[in-house]
Write a protein that holds these residues in place. Structure first.
Motif, PDB file in Angstrom:
ATOM      1  N   LYS A   1       0.973  -0.846   0.238  1.00  0.00           N
ATOM      2  CA  LYS A   1       0.289  -0.035   0.077  1.00  0.00           C
ATOM      3  C   LYS A   1       0.703   0.920   0.190  1.00  0.00           C
ATOM      4  O   LYS A   1       0.247   2.268  -0.615  1.00  0.00           O
TER       5      LYS A   1
ATOM      6  N   SER B   1       0.755   4.358  -2.867  1.00  0.00           N
ATOM      7  CA  SER B   1       0.132   5.100  -2.642  1.00  0.00           C
ATOM      8  C   SER B   1       1.555   6.708  -2.832  1.00  0.00           C
ATOM      9  O   SER B   1       1.131   7.533  -3.020  1.00  0.00           O
TER      10      SER B   1
ATOM     11  N   HIS C   1      -6.963  -2.317   0.204  1.00  0.00           N
ATOM     12  CA  HIS C   1      -5.992  -2.499   1.226  1.00  0.00           C
ATOM     13  C   HIS C   1      -6.005  -4.253   1.119  1.00  0.00           C
ATOM     14  O   HIS C   1      -6.451  -5.002   1.363  1.00  0.00           O
TER      15      HIS C   1
ATOM     16  N   ARG D   1      -8.461   2.072   7.663  1.00  0.00           N
ATOM     17  CA  ARG D   1      -7.882   0.896   6.932  1.00  0.00           C
ATOM     18  C   ARG D   1      -8.544  -0.544   7.464  1.00  0.00           C
ATOM     19  O   ARG D   1      -8.563  -0.993   6.877  1.00  0.00           O
TER      20      ARG D   1
END
Length: 236
Positions: free
Chosen positions: A20, A24, A99, A132
């Motif tokens: 992740k 990102s 996620h 998350r």
């Protein structure tokens, strides 16, 4: 030993933070018109790791980590950027989208939540970590989320674990187990606070004698045996 309270780390214990993070960061740099390369990644990781180490050692507050890591990274590359603006954008990217769970995380949490009390202990950011957990469907398996931003102390400090102990009704040290991937925050923190620990060693690291764990596992499914009827100490 029979455990009733399980204290789970989040990043790289239940959630695959590495994947992740890469996604990102790539989106972040592209948003501001920069190419995200291996060279940029190495600069960022160097800056970020040092800042988090200083924070976990109690040398700097969390705000310094968050507000300067991107400005310090880009400064190395000869660029002047608004670190806080970049951080806010990154935080939105990190907390949203898809996620990836660590293998076995959902099944283990589902099963253990029936017979145990589950809690999250994290050095992450409050809003990001809650988002998350909700997006992955893990949130409802946990009674509470303890994060360093709200507590004002971070793992591995005894102040962090003292706060956790005092805010879990019916907490008994001998019935609690800390579960995490980091020797220096999760396992050391549990050790210093007199709580049994389970080191999630999924990358086959060497365990230094200075930070022994009560148990060592390489797959989350091994927790079922430990938490249900595990006893003794050492590798499981």
């Amino acid at each position: 030993m029979t455990y009733s309270i399980l204290l789970f780390d989040l990043d790289d214990t239940l959630l695959d933070f590495g994947k992740k993070e890469t996604e990102s960061l790539t989106d972040l740099f592209q948003h501001y018109g920069y190419t995200y390369s291996d060279d940029v990644l190495q600069h960022y990781k160097s800056v970020n790791k040092q800042l988090w180490t200083d924070y976990e050692n109690g040398s700097i507050p969390l705000d310094v980590v968050l507000n300067t890591r991107f400005s310090a990274t880009l400064s190395r590359l000869g660029q002047d950027v608004d670190g806080l603006e970049w951080e806010n954008r990154y935080r939105d990217l990190l907390g949203g989208g898809t996620h990836i769970l660590i293998d076995g995380a959902m099944e283990v949490c589902q099963r253990l939540s029936v017979t145990h009390r589950l809690f999250v202990i994290t050095n992450g950011i409050t809003r990001t970590q809650i988002n998350r957990l909700q997006l992955t469907g893990l949130h409802d398996y946990f009674e509470a989320i303890f994060d360093s931003q709200r507590i004002g102390h971070q793992k591995p400090s005894t102040a962090f674990f003292d706060y956790v102990r005092h805010h879990i009704p019916g907490f008994e040290r001998e019935k609690a187990l800390v579960i995490g991937d980091s020797l220096h925050t999760d396992i050391k923190g549990g050790l210093q606070s007199g709580i049994d620990t389970c080191w999630f060693n999924r990358t086959s690291q060497l365990n230094p004698p200075s930070i022994p764990s009560t148990y060592t596992i390489s797959n989350l499914s091994e927790l079922i045996g430990i938490c249900g009827s595990g006893s003794g100490s050492g590798d499981y």
